[in-house]
Design an enzyme around this catalytic site. Sequence first.
Site, mmCIF file in Angstrom:
data_model
loop_
_atom_site.group_PDB
_atom_site.id
_atom_site.type_symbol
_atom_site.label_atom_id
_atom_site.label_comp_id
_atom_site.label_asym_id
_atom_site.label_seq_id
_atom_site.Cartn_x
_atom_site.Cartn_y
_atom_site.Cartn_z
ATOM 1 N N ASP A 36 -75.539 -61.766 125.255
ATOM 2 C CA ASP A 36 -74.321 -62.259 125.940
ATOM 3 C C ASP A 36 -74.658 -63.240 127.065
ATOM 4 O O ASP A 36 -74.009 -64.270 127.205
ATOM 5 C CB ASP A 36 -73.394 -61.112 126.411
ATOM 6 N N GLY A 120 -73.839 -43.710 133.071
ATOM 7 C CA GLY A 120 -75.290 -43.882 132.908
ATOM 8 C C GLY A 120 -75.791 -43.643 131.506
ATOM 9 O O GLY A 120 -76.992 -43.418 131.301
ATOM 10 N N GLY A 122 -75.252 -45.807 128.956
ATOM 11 C CA GLY A 122 -75.281 -47.073 128.212
ATOM 12 C C GLY A 122 -73.990 -47.331 127.465
ATOM 13 O O GLY A 122 -73.958 -48.112 126.512
ATOM 14 N N ASP A 169 -69.438 -56.289 128.027
ATOM 15 C CA ASP A 169 -68.826 -54.985 128.276
ATOM 16 C C ASP A 169 -67.365 -55.128 128.700
ATOM 17 O O ASP A 169 -66.492 -54.364 128.268
ATOM 18 C CB ASP A 169 -69.604 -54.231 129.366
#
Length: 383
Positions: A36, A120, A122, A169
């Site tokens: 990204d 945490g 991922g 994200d």
Amino acid sequence: MTTAKIIEQAFFTKFKQEPLLVRSPGRINLIGEHTDYNDGLVLPGAIDKELVFAVAPADGDTCCLHANDLQESIEFDAGCGKPADHSWARYLQAVLQELQGYGECVTAVNCTFGGNLPPGAGLASSAALTTGFALALNQLFGLGLDRATLARICQQAEHLTGTDCGIMDQYAALFGQRNNLVLLDCRSLSVQHIPFVHEEVRIVLLNTGVTHALADSEYNVRRQECRQGIEILQRFMPDLESLRDVTLTTLEKAREELGPKLYARSRYIVEENQRVRTACSLLSCGDIAGLGQIMFATHYGLRDLYEVSCPELDFLVELAADTEGVVGARMMGGGFGGCTINLVRPDASQRFLENATAYFGNSFSQNLQAYAVQLSDGASVIR
Ligand code: GLA
């Protein structure tokens, strides 16, 4: 009781107000890792693990935020830049500050949030935090910002907290669609929804429970290495702006000048963009077995060329590769811990999970957590 009801009640008990309710999901990424921030292609999707926010305007200038699952509360002055104590609060504070640049009407709020998205792991819990809160403030203060702008604002908010993250994200959380993956071109920011409804496989995440302290610092180092790679490659392609436009032929020509490390990093990015394109073609003809094979290839690239894996992730992917009925597996997200993503045939699922839990426990004395996830809608106002 639903999460929304729990959060609404917790909010009411604390603040005695009727709140706006908003939800925002975590994400998986099928393929396209670390591409990204190289202007490349990614193929994530929102999942049915999410955070719910209850938000209402506060009376004075003090923001009062409450993390219901952690039972932690924090207060700060909406007009002052002093960073809040808890890391989760710094994300929300950064969103508020960024949005204040879009309208003077953005003032202090009361907020309670919580849900079933593990931090945490991922699964982009920080993007769920920022996008959910941003969507809520956008609605509450009538800012009228579109989702693409909110994604940028949330990315900027993460940068303010110290992680130089890409935009995947935030787009996954805001543009996710039920039963679909989100094909995002991180240069043009065009979004295409790709249906992913395959009876023959489930998406299973295995959470190592590992959160290495070096994850954030190494992430920023990888970004710098990509920039250094571009600078050297510009000697061969003067107009080059990102690794997305490099071919394997040019890489080979520049191999000596790049040196082994920058060559490996660049090669991974070039190959990974190609793998995303291949994945889309395979998906369009329903070739799930072929898709699984390139997921393994991504893992080996992340492990050997990009060097962002760790023993726990490698162990789980090797186990998956040796298990009949596991079609594809790889580490997911920034790396150095978190989850593997696995495509597993339903009849193999139980045995795979039992073996993974037992063998992982023996090797790492850690408890493995497994989640079967569904692709879900992006962040939305509940009411
Ligand atoms: C983290 C970042 C994303 C992306 C991934 C790696 O999740 O927040 O922007 O770079 O790592 O693909």
